[in-house]
Design an enzyme around this catalytic site. Structure first.
Site, PDB file in Angstrom:
ATOM      1  N   HIS A 224       0.932  -1.194   0.132  1.00 12.42           N
ATOM      2  CA  HIS A 224       0.203  -0.084   0.017  1.00 12.42           C
ATOM      3  C   HIS A 224       0.980   1.282  -0.097  1.00 12.42           C
ATOM      4  O   HIS A 224       1.699   1.293  -0.706  1.00 12.42           O
ATOM      5  CB  HIS A 224      -0.934  -0.206   1.187  1.00 12.42           C
ATOM      6  CG  HIS A 224      -1.987   0.939   1.470  1.00 12.42           C
ATOM      7  ND1 HIS A 224      -2.221   1.742   0.258  1.00 12.42           N
ATOM      8  CD2 HIS A 224      -3.022   1.292   2.264  1.00 12.42           C
ATOM      9  CE1 HIS A 224      -3.555   2.283   0.764  1.00 12.42           C
ATOM     10  NE2 HIS A 224      -3.790   2.259   2.039  1.00 12.42           N
ATOM     11  N   HIS A 263      -2.126  -2.403  -9.787  1.00  9.62           N
ATOM     12  CA  HIS A 263      -2.861  -1.806  -8.799  1.00  9.62           C
ATOM     13  C   HIS A 263      -4.405  -2.884  -8.716  1.00  9.62           C
ATOM     14  O   HIS A 263      -4.673  -3.493  -9.760  1.00  9.62           O
ATOM     15  CB  HIS A 263      -3.331  -0.515  -9.600  1.00  9.62           C
ATOM     16  CG  HIS A 263      -4.095   0.554  -8.503  1.00  9.62           C
ATOM     17  ND1 HIS A 263      -5.394   0.235  -8.122  1.00  9.62           N
ATOM     18  CD2 HIS A 263      -3.412   1.426  -7.354  1.00  9.62           C
ATOM     19  CE1 HIS A 263      -5.675   0.782  -6.986  1.00  9.62           C
ATOM     20  NE2 HIS A 263      -4.402   1.705  -6.639  1.00  9.62           N
ATOM     21  N   ASP A 320       2.578   5.312  -6.515  1.00 17.53           N
ATOM     22  CA  ASP A 320       3.729   5.232  -6.002  1.00 17.53           C
ATOM     23  C   ASP A 320       5.196   5.349  -6.673  1.00 17.53           C
ATOM     24  O   ASP A 320       6.256   5.847  -6.506  1.00 17.53           O
ATOM     25  CB  ASP A 320       4.094   4.184  -5.115  1.00 17.53           C
ATOM     26  CG  ASP A 320       2.758   4.372  -3.952  1.00 17.53           C
ATOM     27  OD1 ASP A 320       2.763   5.171  -3.211  1.00 17.53           O
ATOM     28  OD2 ASP A 320       1.827   3.358  -3.812  1.00 17.53           O
TER      29      ASP A 320
HETATM   30  C1  LIG Z   1      -0.873  -3.445  -5.764  1.00 18.77           C
HETATM   31  C2  LIG Z   1      -1.019  -4.929  -6.094  1.00 18.77           C
HETATM   32  C3  LIG Z   1      -0.874  -5.650  -4.554  1.00 18.77           C
HETATM   33  C4  LIG Z   1      -2.185  -5.003  -6.703  1.00 18.77           C
HETATM   34  O1  LIG Z   1      -2.337  -6.425  -7.130  1.00 18.77           O
HETATM   35  P1  LIG Z   1      -3.592  -6.986  -7.512  1.00 18.77           P
HETATM   36  O2  LIG Z   1      -4.088  -6.549  -9.162  1.00 18.77           O
HETATM   37  O3  LIG Z   1      -4.536  -6.995  -6.475  1.00 18.77           O
HETATM   38  O4  LIG Z   1      -3.065  -8.638  -8.105  1.00 18.77           O
HETATM   39  P2  LIG Z   1      -2.341  -9.554  -7.470  1.00 18.77           P
HETATM   40  O5  LIG Z   1      -1.477  -9.010  -6.046  1.00 18.77           O
HETATM   41  O6  LIG Z   1      -3.307 -10.844  -7.050  1.00 18.77           O
HETATM   42  O7  LIG Z   1      -1.449  -9.762  -8.406  1.00 18.77           O
HETATM   43  C5  LIG Z   1      -1.705 -10.423  -9.679  1.00 18.77           C
HETATM   44  C6  LIG Z   1      -0.677 -11.064 -10.468  1.00 18.77           C
HETATM   45  O8  LIG Z   1       0.024 -10.087 -11.033  1.00 18.77           O
HETATM   46  C7  LIG Z   1       1.461  -9.900 -10.676  1.00 18.77           C
HETATM   47  N1  LIG Z   1       1.934  -8.587 -10.054  1.00 18.77           N
HETATM   48  C8  LIG Z   1       1.124  -7.640  -9.814  1.00 18.77           C
HETATM   49  N2  LIG Z   1       1.907  -6.717  -9.499  1.00 18.77           N
HETATM   50  C9  LIG Z   1       2.973  -6.902  -9.914  1.00 18.77           C
HETATM   51  C10 LIG Z   1       4.209  -6.373  -9.812  1.00 18.77           C
HETATM   52  N3  LIG Z   1       4.230  -4.922  -9.225  1.00 18.77           N
HETATM   53  N4  LIG Z   1       5.443  -7.125 -10.022  1.00 18.77           N
HETATM   54  C11 LIG Z   1       5.414  -8.171 -10.347  1.00 18.77           C
HETATM   55  N5  LIG Z   1       4.441  -8.930 -10.496  1.00 18.77           N
HETATM   56  C12 LIG Z   1       3.330  -8.265 -10.390  1.00 18.77           C
HETATM   57  C13 LIG Z   1       1.302 -10.991  -9.216  1.00 18.77           C
HETATM   58  O9  LIG Z   1       2.580 -11.478  -8.856  1.00 18.77           O
HETATM   59  C14 LIG Z   1       0.248 -11.991  -9.760  1.00 18.77           C
HETATM   60  O10 LIG Z   1       0.696 -13.006 -10.533  1.00 18.77           O
HETATM   61  P3  LIG Z   1       0.356 -14.603 -10.554  1.00 18.77           P
HETATM   62  O11 LIG Z   1      -1.147 -14.346 -10.806  1.00 18.77           O
HETATM   63  O12 LIG Z   1       1.358 -15.248 -11.407  1.00 18.77           O
HETATM   64  O13 LIG Z   1       0.346 -14.796  -9.092  1.00 18.77           O
HETATM   65  C15 LIG Z   1       0.161  -5.373  -6.934  1.00 18.77           C
HETATM   66  O14 LIG Z   1      -0.063  -4.756  -8.340  1.00 18.77           O
HETATM   67  C16 LIG Z   1       1.584  -5.014  -6.239  1.00 18.77           C
HETATM   68  O15 LIG Z   1       2.226  -5.908  -5.566  1.00 18.77           O
HETATM   69  N6  LIG Z   1       2.162  -3.848  -6.770  1.00 18.77           N
HETATM   70  C17 LIG Z   1       3.544  -3.621  -6.114  1.00 18.77           C
HETATM   71  C18 LIG Z   1       3.448  -2.903  -4.981  1.00 18.77           C
HETATM   72  C19 LIG Z   1       2.629  -1.587  -5.104  1.00 18.77           C
HETATM   73  O16 LIG Z   1       3.061  -0.603  -6.053  1.00 18.77           O
HETATM   74  N7  LIG Z   1       1.728  -1.101  -4.124  1.00 18.77           N
HETATM   75  C20 LIG Z   1       1.026   0.065  -4.351  1.00 18.77           C
HETATM   76  C21 LIG Z   1      -0.238   0.004  -4.894  1.00 18.77           C
HETATM   77  S1  LIG Z   1      -0.810   1.779  -5.100  1.00 18.77           S
END
Ligand SMILES: CC(C)(COP(=O)(O)OP(=O)(O)OC[C@H]1O[C@@H](n2cnc3c(N)ncnc32)[C@H](O)[C@@H]1OP(=O)(O)O)[C@@H](O)C(=O)NCCC(=O)NCCS
Length: 393
Positions: A224, A263, A320
């Site tokens: 987050h 995201h 971010d």
């Molecule tokens: C923000 C976040 C948690 C959202 O994720 P989400 O859309 O809910 O989906 P998930 O966490 O379930 O990820 C879905 C897939 O994409 C991948 N993925 C998502 N974001 C990724 C990233 N930044 N780097 C690498 N892989 C990523 C996951 O590993 C997952 O792969 P899988 O299906 O093979 O297991 C995720 O994109 C993330 O961890 N980003 C990096 C942290 C970040 O910048 N957070 C700030 C958010 S504002």
């Protein structure tokens, strides 16, 4: 009792848990709206104080309303002395987000409105939190350096005063105005993890400070608000890296995350990131540090190519990604990047807390109480046989 719906183990993705009138996201089109207004218009024309007023009240203020809001927040900036005194006893290596989270209940203790559950009292508490959270962040930065907190300057705007209290010198007006835009961009984002935490806590009728403390805890995580500090860590690590594309590929191959990308709601570029990317470019030229914008762009391009090659072209830069180089060029230490997110998001948190407490978007308040399916040890309703420790193997 409504019929049970099974949405377990997906982090509530796609599950609508409440109505809100505060903000709206179209994740496919990359649109963010606060109380009806597009984030782009607010970032270009508004100020953080005006946006805070909008989030809390639902309407943009007139001239007098804005002046009143600015005056009330300016007048509330002074942090009670006992809070700073207690912070002086903390180990200097404490993480700023932990210090901030600890300071919030301390602020609650001295709030004359604590325990009064009217909308007016909650509104006054919100203004105090918006005013004092920046002072606590700046104060801690000075205390940990063995300095005294810098008193606020009532002649300075919210963002400019924060930079003044942080660095103890007059901020560059353009930089203060850029920081103000950053605060606008981070102020609210519907039911993100920290806002949901705030709302869930106050749905028990806990006070606003208890909700905000929970929000700060949720925001601190690297998935987050903590992501901006992780992005900066990555950029510092990559400063002398020749093969950015290879580095990005390796990281994804190892199942690690590229911080600042992806995201839960946006499936295209986050509209806030677009704004911050331009700001990073401009600040790079201004400060003679264009390398940070260039490096971030290289990581972004490598990430986009890599993700799209893996059928995940919806993983794009989020807020971010470019806020990290922006804050770095503003001279903000890495571990204060997430606290700055909190300085802004507190406006959204307090607005959501008020909406939740006073059921402003639903018929009546509802205590959050989801269910979990028990998948642990089970010996039937009679329970497993209990033996004393010496009889267990
Ligand atoms: C923000 C976040 C948690 C959202 O994720 P989400 O859309 O809910 O989906 P998930 O966490 O379930 O990820 C879905 C897939 O994409 C991948 N993925 C998502 N974001 C990724 C990233 N930044 N780097 C690498 N892989 C990523 C996951 O590993 C997952 O792969 P899988 O299906 O093979 O297991 C995720 O994109 C993330 O961890 N980003 C990096 C942290 C970040 O910048 N957070 C700030 C958010 S504002």
């Amino acid at each position: 009792m409504p019929e049970a719906v099974n949405v377990k183990n997906i982090g509530l993705r796609g599950v609508t848990v409440a109505d809100t009138k505060i903000s709206f996201i179209d994740g496919e089109k990359g649109v963010l709206i606060y109380r009806g207004y597009r984030i782009e218009d607010l970032a270009e024309h508004s100020s953080f104080m005006e946006v805070a007023f909008l989030l809390l009240n639902g309407i943009l203020p007139g001239k007098e309303g804005l002046k009143g809001m600015e005056e009330q927040v300016t007048d509330a900036r002074e942090v009670p002395d006992y809070v700073f005194k207690s912070m002086k006893h903390l180990p200097k290596g404490a993480r700023p987000m932990d210090v901030l989270q600890a300071a919030v209940p301390a602020l609650a203790i001295g709030d004359p409105d604590i325990g009064e559950e009217t909308r007016e009292a909650n509104f006054r508490m919100a203004l105090r939190l918006i005013a004092r959270i920046p002072a606590v962040v700046a104060g801690w930065h000075r205390i940990r350096q063995g300095l005294d907190p810098q008193p606020a300057d009532p002649s300075l705007s919210h963002a400019a005063n924060f930079l003044w209290q942080l660095h103890g010198k007059r901020p560059d007006p353009e930089m203060a105005s850029d920081l103000d835009v950053c605060l606008i961009l981070h102020a609210d984002h519907t039911f993100n993890a920290s806002t949901f935490a705030c709302r869930e806590v106050v749905s028990t009728r806990a006070h606003m400070y208890a909700g905000v403390a929970a929000g700060i805890g949720a925001l601190s995580g690297s998935l987050h608000g903590g992501a901006n500090a992780e992005v900066m860590k990555m950029l510092l690590e990559l400063e002398s890296e020749k093969d950015i594309a290879g580095w990005v590929r390796g990281k994804i191959d190892r199942g690690e995350r590229i911080m600042g990308m992806g995201h839960a709601v946006y499936k295209t570029m986050d509209p806030r990131a677009r704004f911050l990317k331009d700001m990073a470019s401009r600040l790079g030229i201004k400060t003679g540090q264009s390398r940070w914008h260039e490096l971030s762009t290289k990581v972004e391009q490598a990430g986009l190519k890599e993700f799209s090659g893996r059928g995940k072209s919806n993983i794009q830069p989020n807020v971010d990604f470019y806020s990290a180089p922006v804050y770095h060029m503003m001279g903000i230490p890495r571990d204060l990047m997430t606290p700055i997110f909190a300085i802004s998001r507190v406006a959204g948190w307090c607005s959501h807390i008020i909406e939740e407490k006073f059921a402003e978007a639903q018929e009546k308040p509802a205590l959050y109480r989801p269910q979990a399916e028990y998948v642990g040890q089970y010996c039937g309703l009679v329970g497993c046989e209990y033996n004393p420790p010496e009889a267990r193997n």
